[in-house]
Design a protein around this motif. Structure first.
Motif, PDB file in Angstrom:
ATOM      1  N   CYS A 165       0.814  -1.076  -0.409  1.00 37.49           N
ATOM      2  CA  CYS A 165       0.035   0.366  -0.161  1.00 37.49           C
ATOM      3  C   CYS A 165       1.095   0.839   0.014  1.00 37.49           C
ATOM      4  O   CYS A 165       1.978   1.533   0.777  1.00 37.49           O
ATOM      5  CB  CYS A 165      -0.542  -0.334   1.576  1.00 37.49           C
ATOM      6  SG  CYS A 165      -2.400   1.560   1.284  1.00 37.49           S
ATOM      7  N   PHE A 168       0.341   5.255   2.835  1.00 37.07           N
ATOM      8  CA  PHE A 168       0.155   5.939   4.240  1.00 37.07           C
ATOM      9  C   PHE A 168      -0.652   6.308   5.126  1.00 37.07           C
ATOM     10  O   PHE A 168      -0.657   7.607   5.708  1.00 37.07           O
ATOM     11  CB  PHE A 168       1.924   6.382   4.496  1.00 37.07           C
ATOM     12  CG  PHE A 168       2.761   6.021   3.959  1.00 37.07           C
ATOM     13  CD1 PHE A 168       3.607   4.831   5.365  1.00 37.07           C
ATOM     14  CD2 PHE A 168       3.290   5.315   2.767  1.00 37.07           C
ATOM     15  CE1 PHE A 168       4.174   4.721   4.636  1.00 37.07           C
ATOM     16  CE2 PHE A 168       4.256   4.715   2.492  1.00 37.07           C
ATOM     17  CZ  PHE A 168       4.891   4.233   3.585  1.00 37.07           C
ATOM     18  N   CYS A 169      -1.447   5.963   5.194  1.00 42.46           N
ATOM     19  CA  CYS A 169      -2.632   6.263   6.486  1.00 42.46           C
ATOM     20  C   CYS A 169      -2.402   6.344   7.559  1.00 42.46           C
ATOM     21  O   CYS A 169      -1.370   5.523   8.342  1.00 42.46           O
ATOM     22  CB  CYS A 169      -4.040   5.625   6.184  1.00 42.46           C
ATOM     23  SG  CYS A 169      -4.971   5.968   5.058  1.00 42.46           S
ATOM     24  N   TYR A 171      -2.632   5.799  11.060  1.00 41.26           N
ATOM     25  CA  TYR A 171      -3.044   4.995  11.702  1.00 41.26           C
ATOM     26  C   TYR A 171      -2.293   4.178  11.684  1.00 41.26           C
ATOM     27  O   TYR A 171      -2.394   2.965  12.387  1.00 41.26           O
ATOM     28  CB  TYR A 171      -3.914   4.551  12.756  1.00 41.26           C
ATOM     29  CG  TYR A 171      -5.262   4.790  10.718  1.00 41.26           C
ATOM     30  CD1 TYR A 171      -5.062   3.595  10.385  1.00 41.26           C
ATOM     31  CD2 TYR A 171      -5.861   5.808  10.160  1.00 41.26           C
ATOM     32  CE1 TYR A 171      -6.266   3.132   9.458  1.00 41.26           C
ATOM     33  CE2 TYR A 171      -6.386   5.666   9.388  1.00 41.26           C
ATOM     34  CZ  TYR A 171      -7.037   3.903   8.720  1.00 41.26           C
ATOM     35  OH  TYR A 171      -7.083   3.961   7.732  1.00 41.26           O
ATOM     36  N   CYS A 172      -2.221   3.811  10.364  1.00 40.92           N
ATOM     37  CA  CYS A 172      -1.797   2.263   9.364  1.00 40.92           C
ATOM     38  C   CYS A 172      -0.585   1.263   9.310  1.00 40.92           C
ATOM     39  O   CYS A 172       0.749   2.497   8.743  1.00 40.92           O
ATOM     40  CB  CYS A 172      -2.627   2.216   8.283  1.00 40.92           C
ATOM     41  SG  CYS A 172      -2.882   0.401   8.252  1.00 40.92           S
ATOM     42  N   VAL A 174       0.426  -1.492   7.724  1.00 40.43           N
ATOM     43  CA  VAL A 174       0.459  -1.873   7.125  1.00 40.43           C
ATOM     44  C   VAL A 174       1.122  -1.788   5.343  1.00 40.43           C
ATOM     45  O   VAL A 174       2.482  -2.382   5.068  1.00 40.43           O
ATOM     46  CB  VAL A 174      -0.892  -2.145   5.825  1.00 40.43           C
ATOM     47  CG1 VAL A 174      -0.975  -2.297   4.614  1.00 40.43           C
ATOM     48  CG2 VAL A 174      -1.865  -2.648   6.531  1.00 40.43           C
ATOM     49  N   PRO A 175       2.058  -0.363   5.627  1.00 43.80           N
ATOM     50  CA  PRO A 175       2.396  -0.089   4.026  1.00 43.80           C
ATOM     51  C   PRO A 175       4.035  -0.569   5.070  1.00 43.80           C
ATOM     52  O   PRO A 175       5.197  -0.188   4.283  1.00 43.80           O
ATOM     53  CB  PRO A 175       2.998   1.528   3.973  1.00 43.80           C
ATOM     54  CG  PRO A 175       1.590   2.021   4.632  1.00 43.80           C
ATOM     55  CD  PRO A 175       0.650   1.057   5.763  1.00 43.80           C
ATOM     56  N   ARG A 285      -7.401  10.764   4.360  1.00 45.58           N
ATOM     57  CA  ARG A 285      -7.688  10.136   3.869  1.00 45.58           C
ATOM     58  C   ARG A 285      -7.556  10.656   2.357  1.00 45.58           C
ATOM     59  O   ARG A 285      -8.450   9.745   1.661  1.00 45.58           O
ATOM     60  CB  ARG A 285      -8.795   9.490   4.384  1.00 45.58           C
ATOM     61  CG  ARG A 285      -9.273   8.770   5.625  1.00 45.58           C
ATOM     62  CD  ARG A 285      -8.025   7.365   5.551  1.00 45.58           C
ATOM     63  NE  ARG A 285      -9.409   6.756   4.987  1.00 45.58           N
ATOM     64  CZ  ARG A 285      -9.568   5.099   4.181  1.00 45.58           C
ATOM     65  NH1 ARG A 285      -8.511   4.691   4.686  1.00 45.58           N
ATOM     66  NH2 ARG A 285     -10.298   4.774   3.949  1.00 45.58           N
TER      67      ARG A 285
END
Ligand code: 5AD
Ligand code: SF4
Length: 453
Positions: A165, A168-169, A171-172, A174-175, A285
């Motif tokens: 991903c 880079f939201c 809070y996240c 995942v990246p 977002r």
């Protein structure tokens, strides 16, 4: 374990536990595909396993503690059977790497999501007594990465069309654990799905953290709508789904496809995360509440039967009572078919971890509960609205606890238990129509309308 000993033909057993998202489920299926090729079968009893794998998630909650406590359970097993190999995969493996080996002396292997396809080689090393760590993040998709066909059982399967991903939201995690976006070639995806169809799969869900950017950030060769069209045209396949769509990227061409492609399920998972513009901005977002609402209202105007589900985070740092009330108002206004609500969970290394105004667990819990309570009523009302209506159901098998009824899912993934008249031959993996007779918050009851087609 002697995997290379050709004299040893004994089937070996793997115990595999998976936490987290469908990406992890898919990675686990790929592991099982590789293991099948080297004579492993799956067991649900860790006590008789030759290999124990834990595929971990770190998106929320106390992921590491969970891993250490799960690992702790297998310590004794290893003592009794030194040949047993224990491995940690997934996002905790990616993040912690070497540290996991240091803290758990009975652990043999640690490998991240980009290294799943190396499982066979990693096992050989572990088998010869070396402790192995494979957490390299690669930029391009490795030629062999999706080489082994994922194990499929039943009528539904997930197919990964891209990984990583770029959003880079704030809070996240995942990246950081799954790296940058890279897409697979359409021909590879299609041939994987053809293989699944040959094994009896009728429904596929195309997976990506943000499927709308398929091909736009390297690796792919056709647009996402074009890929969907190719998948829908595969004979034998009855249903096609995809997730997740980012609200900022979902475009008109994709929306139009729902009209043209009958196999495309009328369901969109479109995570909104918050109903406050101030918080959406801090989350990074890339849309406002009114932009989000006008998107879903346009979609519902075109397709009144479209189900829309969402993800919401309660108690993001700095979220005031007013911000939260705006989220509650959005939930009331949008009337989602379902929401997946989570309390904000600080992920070390993300931008939001250093934001001011981190909220107490009490506030976060209270807000999460309020969201869930609000939605429970809406979900029940929406389910009740279906009473008397005809729904299309993909049959999965007899209902649990009542073999005279068949269980399946609607296009928008609602569970339906269908009363079938005696003599009606309903096949698992077929699509049937049923009239809804009753509704609870989690399931629908229905009567069979037609047979299979
Ligand atoms: N805290 C709480 N929820 C999170 N999610 C992602 N990161 C976090 C976090 N740090 C949620 C988002 C996302 C879903 C998969 O998990 O709502 O859409
Ligand atoms: Fe995480 Fe945002 Fe990427 Fe989704 S789009 S995986 S929430 S960074």
């Amino acid at each position: 374990m002697g995997m290379e000993e050709s004299s040893e033909n004994r089937e070996k057993l793997v115990f595999l536990e998976t936490f987290g998202c469908q990406m992890n489920d898919n990675d686990s299926e790929r592991m099982l595909g590789i293991l099948k090729g080297i004579n492993f079968a799956r067991t649900d009893d860790p006590n008789c396993a030759d290999l124990i794998l834990i595929n971990t998630c770190t998106v929320r909650d106390k992921a590491e503690q969970k891993v250490y406590s799960t690992l702790g359970r297998y310590k004794e097993l290893k003592r009794g059977r030194p040949g047993l190999i224990i491995g940690i995969a997934g996002c905790v493996a990616q993040q912690q790497g070497e540290k996991l080996l240091k803290r758990a002396p009975h652990l043999d292997m640690v490998f991240g999501p980009h290294n799943v396809h190396k499982l066979r080689e990693l096992l050989l090393e572990a088998d010869s007594g070396r402790r192995v760590v494979a957490t390299a993040l690669t930029e391009a998709i490795d030629a062999g990465e999706y080489g082994a066909a994922p194990e499929a059982s039943g009528e539904k399967a997930f197919v990964s069309i891209m990984r990583g991903c770029n959003n880079f939201c704030s809070y996240c995690i995942v990246p950081y654990t799954r790296g940058r976006e890279v897409s697979r070639l359409s021909a590879d995806i299609i041939s994987e799905i053809e293989g699944l169809c040959a094994k009896g799969v009728k429904e596929v869900t195309l997976l990506g953290q943000n499927v709308n950017s398929y091909s736009t950030s390297g690796g792919g060769d056709v647009s996402f709508p074009a890929l969907l069209g190719m998948v829908c045209s595969l004979k034998g396949l009855l249903r096609v789904r995809f997730m997740t769509s980012h609200p900022k990227d979902i475009g008109a061409e994709l929306i139009e496809l729902f009209g043209a492609e009958k196999k495309l399920c009328r369901h969109l998972h479109l995570p909104v995360q918050s109903g406050s513009d101030r918080i959406l901005e801090k989350m990074g977002r890339g849309y406002t509440v009114s932009e989000y609402l006008s998107k879903i209202e346009r979609i519902k105007a075109l397709y009144p039967d479209m189900a829309i589900t969402t993800d919401i985070i309660a108690g993001f740092p700095g979220e005031t009572a007013e911000d939260f009330e705006a989220t509650m108002a959005l939930v009331r206004r949008a009337r989602f078919d379902n929401i997946f609500a989570f309390m904000y969970s600080l992920r070390p290394g993300t931008a939001a971890a250093s934001f001011d105004g981190q909220l107490s667990v009490e506030v976060r819990t209270r807000r999460l509960q309020a969201l869930l309570d609000e939605q429970r009523v809406i979900t029940l009302e929406k389910n009740r609205d279906l009473i008397g209506r005809t729904v299309e159901v993909l049959v999965e098998g007899p209902s649990r606890g009542d073999a005279s009824r068949m269980m399946g899912k609607t296009q928008c993934n609602r569970i339906v238990n269908i009363a079938c008249p005696p003599g009606l031959d309903v096949l698992q993996g077929s699509i049937m129509e049923a009239v809804v007779t009753d509704a609870s918050p989690n399931t629908l009851s229905a009567e069979a309308k037609t047979g299979n087609h």
